[in-house]
Design a protein around this motif. Structure first.
Motif, PDB file in Angstrom:
ATOM      1  N   ILE A  35      33.637  40.502  43.905  1.00  0.00           N
ATOM      2  CA  ILE A  35      33.906  41.176  44.522  1.00  0.00           C
ATOM      3  C   ILE A  35      35.516  40.563  44.466  1.00  0.00           C
ATOM      4  O   ILE A  35      36.324  40.845  44.884  1.00  0.00           O
ATOM      5  N   HIS A  36      35.175  39.365  45.652  1.00  0.00           N
ATOM      6  CA  HIS A  36      36.791  38.435  45.856  1.00  0.00           C
ATOM      7  C   HIS A  36      37.709  38.750  44.370  1.00  0.00           C
ATOM      8  O   HIS A  36      38.743  38.422  44.070  1.00  0.00           O
ATOM      9  N   ALA A  37      36.497  38.124  42.700  1.00  0.00           N
ATOM     10  CA  ALA A  37      37.209  38.145  41.620  1.00  0.00           C
ATOM     11  C   ALA A  37      37.610  39.160  41.652  1.00  0.00           C
ATOM     12  O   ALA A  37      39.430  39.264  40.823  1.00  0.00           O
ATOM     13  N   PHE A  38      37.446  40.268  41.262  1.00  0.00           N
ATOM     14  CA  PHE A  38      37.888  41.674  41.015  1.00  0.00           C
ATOM     15  C   PHE A  38      39.284  41.592  41.611  1.00  0.00           C
ATOM     16  O   PHE A  38      40.228  42.274  41.768  1.00  0.00           O
ATOM     17  N   SER A  39      39.043  41.552  43.479  1.00  0.00           N
ATOM     18  CA  SER A  39      39.861  41.475  44.241  1.00  0.00           C
ATOM     19  C   SER A  39      41.106  40.952  43.912  1.00  0.00           C
ATOM     20  O   SER A  39      42.203  41.252  43.980  1.00  0.00           O
ATOM     21  N   GLN A  40      41.095  39.776  43.058  1.00  0.00           N
ATOM     22  CA  GLN A  40      42.329  38.989  43.440  1.00  0.00           C
ATOM     23  C   GLN A  40      42.762  39.173  41.216  1.00  0.00           C
ATOM     24  O   GLN A  40      43.826  38.378  41.291  1.00  0.00           O
ATOM     25  N   ASN A  41      42.432  39.588  41.256  1.00  0.00           N
ATOM     26  CA  ASN A  41      42.988  39.850  39.382  1.00  0.00           C
ATOM     27  C   ASN A  41      43.712  40.316  39.577  1.00  0.00           C
ATOM     28  O   ASN A  41      43.963  41.735  39.757  1.00  0.00           O
TER      29      ASN A  41
END
Length: 260
Positions: A67-73
Motif C-alpha cells: 500500500i505504501h508503494a501504491f500510494s507513492q507510485n
C-alpha cells in the motif's frame, strides 16, 4: 536469501515458486514482474506437471499489494502492476500444469487472490489470518477476488466476506471450501510436495485435459460441458500415455508416463 523477490526452481520434477520479499511479501511492480518471470520458467519446464506456490517467509504467505508503494507510485506504474498481476493469474488458470498454493502464514488481499487463482490450496493449521479487506479502503478486489471467491463459496458467503472485509482463520477457510487440505505446520511441506510429485509422475496430457475440462465446463451448461469433456477424452485415446496406462493395468505394474 537472494536479492530477487520471487524465485523458481525444480525439485525432482516439481516446480516451486517462492515469494520472499521482506517483510510480508507485499508486492510492488518489481515483485509481480518477477512472479511473471517465474511463471514463464515453470511453464517452459517440460519436466513439470505440478507447481507449488509458497512463501519463503515465516509469518506471511502474501500480504497483498504494498500500500505504501501504491500510494507513492504514479497512476501509470500502479496500472502496470495491476495489469501484470492479472496476467500472472491468467497464466496460472490457463496453464496445462496444476498449481498448488502452499499457505502457512497471513494471506490477505492480493495474497488471497494469488491463492484463489491456483488450482488447489493446501494449508497449515495455525493462528494466522486470511481476508479480502479492500472494502475498508473504499475499493473492491481488483485481481479476480470477487469472481474466484464466489465460484468457490457461493454468492451469500462471498458477499458476507467481501462486504465486511473482515479477516477469517484457516479453519473457517477449510470449512468453507477455500482450502482443500489442512495439515500440521510440520507436515505441510512434505504433504504438498508428495501430492505435487504424484502429479508430476502422472500422465501430463490427461492432467492438462482434466484441468481444462473442469475450468471450461463449469462456466457453461451441462450439455456444453459434456461436449467439452468428450472433446478432450477423444484426444487422449490414441496417446502413448493412454496405451501405457492400459498396458500397465493389464500387466499389474506401475505405469511410466511420458506426457505424449
Amino acid at each position: 536469501m537472494q536479492d530477487k523477490s520471487v524465485i523458481y526452481h525444480q525439485d525432482n520434477g516439481v516446480g516451486i515458486i517462492t515469494m520472499q520479499r521482506a517483510k510480508a511479501n507485499a508486492y510492488d511492480l518489481a515483485m509481480v514482474t518477477q512472479f511473471g518471470q517465474a511463471l514463464q520458467q515453470a511453464e517452459q519446464d517440460s519436466a513439470v506437471n505440478a507447481v507449488i506456490v509458497k512463501s519463503g517467509l515465516a509469518k506471511f504467505f502474501c500480504a497483498g499489494a504494498d500500500i505504501h508503494a501504491f500510494s507513492q507510485n504514479s497512476t501509470e506504474d500502479n496500472q502496470k502492476m495491476v495489469t501484470q498481476a492479472r496476467l500472472n493469474m491468467a497464466t496460472i488458470e490457463s496453464s496445462n500444469k496444476i498449481y498448488i498454493a502452499q499457505i502457512a502464514g497471513h494471506c490477505l488481499g492480493g495474497g488471497v487472490e494469488i491463492a484463489l487463482s491456483c488450482d488447489l490450496r493446501f494449508a497449515a493449521n495455525g493462528g494466522y489470518l486470511l481476508g479480502l479487506p479492500e472494502i475498508k479502503l473504499g475499493l473492491i478486489p481488483g485481481n479476480g477476488g470477487t469472481q474466484r471467491l464466489v465460484r468457490l463459496v457461493g454468492l451469500s458467503r462471498a458477499l458476507e466476506l467481501l462486504a465486511s472485509g473482515d479477516n477469517f482463520n484457516i479453519e473457517q477457510a477449510y470449512h468453507w471450501g477455500i482450502v482443500n487440505r489442512l495439515y500440521s505446520e510440520e507436515e505441510l511441506h512434505q504433504q504438498t510436495f508428495d501430492y505435487a510429485l504424484g502429479l508430476s509422475n502422472g500422465p501430463g496430457l490427461a492432467i492438462a485435459a482434466t484441468k481444462k475440462a473442469l475450468r471450461e465446463g463449469v462456466e457453461v451448461s451441462l450439455k456444453q460441458g459434456l461436449a467439452i469433456e468428450q472433446k478432450y477424452v477423444d484426444e487422449l485415446y490414441e496417446t502413448k500415455d493412454a496405451n501405457e496406462g492400459f498396458l500397465a493395468f493389464v500387466e499389474k505394474r506401475a505405469a511410466k508416463f511420458s506426457g505424449t
